[in-house]
Design a protein around this motif. Structure first.
Motif, PDB file in Angstrom:
ATOM      1  N   ASN A 119      61.189  56.012  48.515  1.00  0.00           N
ATOM      2  CA  ASN A 119      61.758  55.081  47.707  1.00  0.00           C
ATOM      3  C   ASN A 119      63.126  55.365  47.300  1.00  0.00           C
ATOM      4  N   THR A 120      63.644  56.520  48.233  1.00  0.00           N
ATOM      5  CA  THR A 120      64.976  56.795  47.862  1.00  0.00           C
ATOM      6  C   THR A 120      65.868  55.997  48.017  1.00  0.00           C
ATOM      7  N   LEU A 121      66.281  55.414  49.180  1.00  0.00           N
ATOM      8  CA  LEU A 121      67.071  54.389  49.646  1.00  0.00           C
ATOM      9  C   LEU A 121      67.140  53.034  48.771  1.00  0.00           C
ATOM     10  N   PHE A 131      79.370  54.910  44.658  1.00  0.00           N
ATOM     11  CA  PHE A 131      79.291  56.170  45.115  1.00  0.00           C
ATOM     12  C   PHE A 131      77.986  57.004  44.214  1.00  0.00           C
ATOM     13  N   CYS A 132      76.803  56.793  44.756  1.00  0.00           N
ATOM     14  CA  CYS A 132      75.609  57.106  44.117  1.00  0.00           C
ATOM     15  C   CYS A 132      74.903  58.286  45.029  1.00  0.00           C
ATOM     16  N   SER A 133      74.514  59.462  44.533  1.00  0.00           N
ATOM     17  CA  SER A 133      73.628  60.319  45.264  1.00  0.00           C
ATOM     18  C   SER A 133      72.147  60.406  44.670  1.00  0.00           C
ATOM     19  N   SER A 134      71.164  60.849  45.312  1.00  0.00           N
ATOM     20  CA  SER A 134      69.980  61.173  44.985  1.00  0.00           C
ATOM     21  C   SER A 134      69.689  62.604  44.822  1.00  0.00           C
ATOM     22  N   CYS A 180      72.834  63.631  49.906  1.00  0.00           N
ATOM     23  CA  CYS A 180      71.925  62.475  50.180  1.00  0.00           C
ATOM     24  C   CYS A 180      72.589  61.377  49.300  1.00  0.00           C
ATOM     25  N   THR A 181      73.722  60.685  50.026  1.00  0.00           N
ATOM     26  CA  THR A 181      74.787  59.830  49.282  1.00  0.00           C
ATOM     27  C   THR A 181      74.758  58.517  49.809  1.00  0.00           C
ATOM     28  N   LEU A 182      74.653  57.450  48.944  1.00  0.00           N
ATOM     29  CA  LEU A 182      74.842  56.175  49.200  1.00  0.00           C
ATOM     30  C   LEU A 182      76.338  55.812  48.965  1.00  0.00           C
ATOM     31  N   LEU A 183      77.095  55.172  50.205  1.00  0.00           N
ATOM     32  CA  LEU A 183      78.698  54.806  49.887  1.00  0.00           C
ATOM     33  C   LEU A 183      78.826  53.472  50.188  1.00  0.00           C
ATOM     34  N   VAL A 222      74.696  60.452  40.127  1.00  0.00           N
ATOM     35  CA  VAL A 222      73.648  60.915  40.431  1.00  0.00           C
ATOM     36  C   VAL A 222      72.406  60.270  40.053  1.00  0.00           C
ATOM     37  N   ASN A 223      71.403  59.877  41.061  1.00  0.00           N
ATOM     38  CA  ASN A 223      70.264  59.202  40.248  1.00  0.00           C
ATOM     39  C   ASN A 223      69.131  60.358  40.569  1.00  0.00           C
ATOM     40  N   THR A 224      68.205  60.474  39.472  1.00  0.00           N
ATOM     41  CA  THR A 224      67.231  61.679  39.283  1.00  0.00           C
ATOM     42  C   THR A 224      65.756  61.059  39.562  1.00  0.00           C
TER      43      THR A 224
END
Length: 286
Positions: A119-121, A131-134, A180-183, A222-224
């Motif tokens: 479910n990460t992406l 700008f958000c990382s997992s 592990c980052t969505l930009l 950052v999403n946890t």
């Protein structure tokens, strides 16, 4: 339809690369157009074979041909050397330039020693952030505790309250993150990049990216909710394989982040009491 370009620069032992690719294979991409891209930077020929097979068997994947003019003959494998940081900086910046020329909404950067939760992406896209990382957790060789891939501008990067927040499902504003980052296209077209800022001596290209982003007005998050599994070394391989087999159960984190971790974390982030007074006393005695 949301279009995502994934990119992973790969330079890891074959057992790790194989698990990284399995994680990508299981990644949910509902209602998205996702292209998986790689830069083969391996010194392990078997790792290259795993990559080639993945690209051959997945029509939505390809290799990015990047021209590394200054690093063609680099063969070192040691972590965290200036040369290796310069190399990975160049690779990621070239990937950004490739992205900007294409018709994608997001660039999704992943390190090749991570296994992503399916479910990460989807979850990162849902955040609607530039700008958000997992999150993932790592126990480095010189550390007594597991710590996350997110930091603040504090001694050691966080206090215990921060660490407790990282354990709870949420999306948190942070000073530094990565791996592990969505930009979004918006942040990447603002000229933010991984190049070292000359008068700052942070080791790590992600920190320089975060500082540039902040100066340009982009907050890092950052999403946890769906931690990835970081295969930091061979010692995590067996547990990583079990994680895949057990349908991504987070039972292992209950062991990593237990009461013992809590006690050690409190000691690790707390400054030594009276350390300044002790130093003064020692100087007086001399």
């Amino acid at each position: 339809m949301i279009k995502v370009l994934h990119f992973s620069p790969v330079r890891k032992p074959s057992d790790i690369v194989k698990l990284h690719l399995k994680g990508l294979q299981n990644l949910r991409t509902d209602d998205m157009q996702v292209k998986f891209s790689f830069f083969d930077d391996n010194t392990d020929s078997e790792s290259s074979v795993h990559l080639e097979n993945f690209v051959k068997n997945n029509a939505n994947s390809h290799f990015l041909n990047l021209n590394l003019n200054n690093f063609d003959n680099y063969e070192g494998d040691k972590r965290w050397t200036p040369v290796l940081y310069s190399r990975i900086t160049e690779i990621k910046n070239l990937a950004i330039r490739k992205f900007i020329k294409e018709d994608y909404d997001y660039l999704f950067l992943t390190d090749s020693d991570l296994i992503l939760h399916p479910n990460t992406l989807l979850n990162l896209v849902k955040q609607k952030r530039n700008f958000c990382s997992s999150i993932f957790w790592t126990k480095f060789n010189n550390s007594s505790i597991y710590t996350p891939n997110a930091w603040y501008s504090k001694p050691k990067g966080f206090d215990f309250t921060d660490l407790e927040k990282f354990k709870q499902p949420s999306t948190l504003a942070v000073d530094f993150t990565g791996a592990c980052t969505l930009l979004s296209r918006e942040i990447l077209e603002s000229n933010v990049n991984f190049k070292k800022i000359p008068n700052l001596h942070y080791l790590g290209e992600d920190k320089h990216f975060c500082i540039r982003a902040s100066v340009l007005g982009f907050q890092a998050f950052v999403n946890t909710e769906y931690p990835s599994f970081h295969i930091y070394s061979d010692r995590e391989l067996k547990l990583a394989e079990e994680w895949l087999k057990n349908n991504y159960s987070y039972d292992y984190l209950k062991c990593w982040l237990d009461k013992s971790w809590e006690q050690n974390a409190k000691k690790w982030v707390s400054p030594k009491k009276n350390s300044l007074i002790k130093k003064i006393i020692m100087k007086i005695k001399r």
